[in-house]
Design a protein around this motif. Structure first.
Motif, PDB file in Angstrom:
ATOM      1  N   PHE A 306       0.846  -1.196   0.000  1.00  0.00           N
ATOM      2  CA  PHE A 306       0.000   0.000   0.000  1.00  0.00           C
ATOM      3  C   PHE A 306       0.876   1.239   0.000  1.00  0.00           C
ATOM      4  CE2 PHE A 306       0.722   0.907   4.466  1.00  0.00           C
ATOM      5  CZ  PHE A 306       0.926  -0.340   5.034  1.00  0.00           C
ATOM      6  N   LYS A 307       0.361   2.289  -0.602  1.00  0.00           N
ATOM      7  CA  LYS A 307       1.095   3.545  -0.723  1.00  0.00           C
ATOM      8  C   LYS A 307       0.759   4.441   0.457  1.00  0.00           C
ATOM      9  CE  LYS A 307      -0.116   6.575  -3.842  1.00  0.00           C
ATOM     10  NZ  LYS A 307      -0.376   7.189  -5.149  1.00  0.00           N
ATOM     11  N   GLU A 309       2.362   7.808   0.577  1.00  0.00           N
ATOM     12  CA  GLU A 309       2.495   9.210   0.177  1.00  0.00           C
ATOM     13  C   GLU A 309       3.305   9.287  -1.098  1.00  0.00           C
ATOM     14  OE1 GLU A 309       1.229  12.507   2.024  1.00  0.00           O
ATOM     15  OE2 GLU A 309       1.313  12.220  -0.146  1.00  0.00           O
ATOM     16  N   ARG A 345       6.915   7.832  -5.086  1.00  0.00           N
ATOM     17  CA  ARG A 345       5.835   7.186  -4.349  1.00  0.00           C
ATOM     18  C   ARG A 345       6.435   6.224  -3.324  1.00  0.00           C
ATOM     19  NH1 ARG A 345       1.823   5.580  -9.428  1.00  0.00           N
ATOM     20  NH2 ARG A 345       1.103   7.716  -9.878  1.00  0.00           N
ATOM     21  N   TRP A 347       5.932   3.176  -0.967  1.00  0.00           N
ATOM     22  CA  TRP A 347       5.080   2.010  -0.767  1.00  0.00           C
ATOM     23  C   TRP A 347       5.569   1.209   0.431  1.00  0.00           C
ATOM     24  CZ3 TRP A 347       0.880   0.465  -3.856  1.00  0.00           C
ATOM     25  CH2 TRP A 347       0.672   1.217  -5.009  1.00  0.00           C
ATOM     26  N   ARG A 361      -0.981  -1.835   7.646  1.00  0.00           N
ATOM     27  CA  ARG A 361      -1.678  -0.576   7.345  1.00  0.00           C
ATOM     28  C   ARG A 361      -2.332  -0.011   8.598  1.00  0.00           C
ATOM     29  NH1 ARG A 361      -6.856   0.771   5.863  1.00  0.00           N
ATOM     30  NH2 ARG A 361      -7.060   2.588   4.476  1.00  0.00           N
ATOM     31  N   HIS A 365      -1.435   3.563  10.453  1.00  0.00           N
ATOM     32  CA  HIS A 365      -2.504   4.540  10.670  1.00  0.00           C
ATOM     33  C   HIS A 365      -2.560   4.957  12.137  1.00  0.00           C
ATOM     34  CE1 HIS A 365      -6.641   6.103  11.107  1.00  0.00           C
ATOM     35  NE2 HIS A 365      -6.488   6.489   9.851  1.00  0.00           N
ATOM     36  N   THR A 370      -1.333   8.201   6.889  1.00  0.00           N
ATOM     37  CA  THR A 370      -2.625   8.119   6.198  1.00  0.00           C
ATOM     38  C   THR A 370      -2.477   7.195   4.994  1.00  0.00           C
ATOM     39  OG1 THR A 370      -2.062  10.116   4.951  1.00  0.00           O
ATOM     40  CG2 THR A 370      -3.415  10.388   6.940  1.00  0.00           C
ATOM     41  N   PRO A 371      -2.325   5.907   5.235  1.00  0.00           N
ATOM     42  CA  PRO A 371      -2.072   4.958   4.132  1.00  0.00           C
ATOM     43  C   PRO A 371      -3.290   4.770   3.248  1.00  0.00           C
ATOM     44  CG  PRO A 371      -2.355   3.785   6.204  1.00  0.00           C
ATOM     45  CD  PRO A 371      -2.350   5.242   6.549  1.00  0.00           C
ATOM     46  N   GLU A 372      -3.037   4.502   1.969  1.00  0.00           N
ATOM     47  CA  GLU A 372      -4.112   4.198   1.036  1.00  0.00           C
ATOM     48  C   GLU A 372      -4.492   2.728   1.131  1.00  0.00           C
ATOM     49  OE1 GLU A 372      -2.707   7.585  -2.229  1.00  0.00           O
ATOM     50  OE2 GLU A 372      -3.163   5.540  -2.876  1.00  0.00           O
ATOM     51  N   GLU A 373      -5.422   2.311   0.309  1.00  0.00           N
ATOM     52  CA  GLU A 373      -5.899   0.933   0.370  1.00  0.00           C
ATOM     53  C   GLU A 373      -4.826  -0.044  -0.092  1.00  0.00           C
ATOM     54  OE1 GLU A 373      -9.167   2.053   2.137  1.00  0.00           O
ATOM     55  OE2 GLU A 373      -8.800  -0.041   1.632  1.00  0.00           O
ATOM     56  N   LYS A 375      -3.172  -2.910  -2.174  1.00  0.00           N
ATOM     57  CA  LYS A 375      -3.302  -3.367  -3.552  1.00  0.00           C
ATOM     58  C   LYS A 375      -2.553  -4.670  -3.742  1.00  0.00           C
ATOM     59  CE  LYS A 375      -3.914   1.183  -5.716  1.00  0.00           C
ATOM     60  NZ  LYS A 375      -3.451   2.081  -6.789  1.00  0.00           N
TER      61      LYS A 375
END
Length: 377
Positions: A306-307, A309, A345, A347, A361, A365, A370-373, A375
């Motif tokens: 997950f990314k 930032e 990016r 990851w 993740r 948090h 503020t991690p993204e979903e 993948k």
């Protein structure tokens, strides 16, 4: 003093030195003892500063780093006294607690852990050191050493090559790259690197402390010593070779084979590598079975990540790398060009399962990211 000369050095406070002589500043005096190789006195002097509790945070930080280096050098001189290395580790740990983004503290702690035969935690610290300062050739060299011990051959070779590119005059990177060549049965390349190592050590007698110099020249820490011993014997034969007699020189006669001066060995070939900044790839999972990821090709098929930032400034990306690495998680950079501008990016991953990725993740948090979903790849 330049960084290439002493692997254990820190900058001497110029305000505390006049014509190379220490003056009233206690911190400068302690640093001067360190520079002179008086490690026991240096450790005591830095310790006294810490006990007095004087000075600002920066002074305390320098005292901790200085005592860490002094104790590390004491351990190199007396390897059986592991308590010195443990004390050095504690000093670096306190320095990191005082300033979490100080690259030298991570590099030194990694070096200490290598001396304690702990390559896995050493790699974690050296990953952070490289992320914070991609041009620290010593951090790259020691990360290569840690990766060599963990059988991460490709990553280790990249680190040694990058270290040599940044500072082609420092002996150690050739020494350890030669060791890696030897382990991989690339004996000609190993001999070339060891030859270059000997040339550079002989050229600059201050490249190492006496304890380090003795250890390196003896080859005691080499896992595979045949190639090194071959070069060592050649060097010893050259040093014992008598000079040509004046009679032979005047007569123009060709000297006997045993009198002929041996040609200086050619320097080891320098292998081209990419910009070290583009190779700021952390492997804080410390899984020796996984090959090191590379920028631009880090998404591993069948894995999860997950990314957290994207950055346009490498310094900001480096800080994010260091923060994630402190959480003992794998992390890597994906450079992406958008409208002719490179974005970095960051990851977190790769993970072998979605469950592991989701757990990581949630942890990030909880500590402010503020991690993204997650993948899959």
């Amino acid at each position: 003093m330049c960084a290439k000369r002493l692997s254990w050095s820190i900058a001497v406070a110029s305000a505390g030195m006049v014509a190379g002589v220490a003056v009233a500043d206690p911190l400068a005096q302690a640093q001067h003892e360190l520079e002179q190789g008086h490690y026991s006195r240096a450790a005591s002097a830095f310790g006294e500063l810490l006990r007095q509790g004087q000075g600002n945070q920066e002074s305390r930080l320098q005292a901790l780093i200085g005592r860490c280096q002094a104790r590390y050098q004491q351990h190199l001189a007396a390897p059986t006294q592991s308590h010195l290395a443990q004390q050095a580790f504690s000093d670096c740990k306190q320095a990191i607690e005082l300033q979490a983004d100080y690259p030298l503290a991570y590099r030194l702690r990694g070096m200490v852990q290598l001396a304690l035969q702990q390559p896995r935690p050493a790699l974690a610290d050296l990953n952070v050191a490289v992320a914070l300062d991609p041009k620290d050739f010593l951090a790259l060299q020691h990360r290569g050493m840690a990766r060599t011990r963990l059988n991460q051959v490709e990553g280790a070779m990249e680190d040694f090559n990058a270290a040599i590119r940044l500072n082609p005059d420092f002996p150690g990177s050739y020494y350890y790259r030669g060791q890696l060549h030897s382990l991989q049965n690339r004996h000609d390349a190993a001999v070339a690197d060891f030859n270059t190592f000997f040339q550079l050590v002989q050229r600059d007698g201050t490249a190492y402390s006496q304890a380090e110099r003795n250890r390196l020249l003896s080859g005691r820490d080499l896992s595979v010593a045949d190639d090194f011993n071959r070069v060592l014997q050649q060097q010893q034969q050259q040093q014992q070779q008598p000079p040509l007699s004046s009679t032979s020189a005047r007569s123009g006669k060709t000297p006997a084979p045993q009198e002929a001066k041996k040609a200086r060995p050619s320097p080891a070939p320098r292998e081209e590598v990419t910009d070290p900044l583009a190779e700021v790839i952390l492997d804080a999972s410390l899984d020796a079975d996984l090959p090191p990821a590379r920028s631009g090709a880090a998404h591993r098929k069948g894995s999860y990540a997950f990314k957290i930032e994207s950055f346009r400034e490498s310094a900001n990306a480096d800080k994010a790398l260091a923060r994630v690495s402190e959480q003992k998680m794998p992390v890597y950079v994906e450079p992406v060009e958008i409208n002719h501008v490179t974005h970095l990016r960051v990851w977190v991953g790769p993970f072998v399962s979605q469950k592991e990725a989701e757990a990581a993740r949630r942890r990030l948090h909880a500590v402010g990211f503020t991690p993204e979903e997650v993948k899959s790849f």
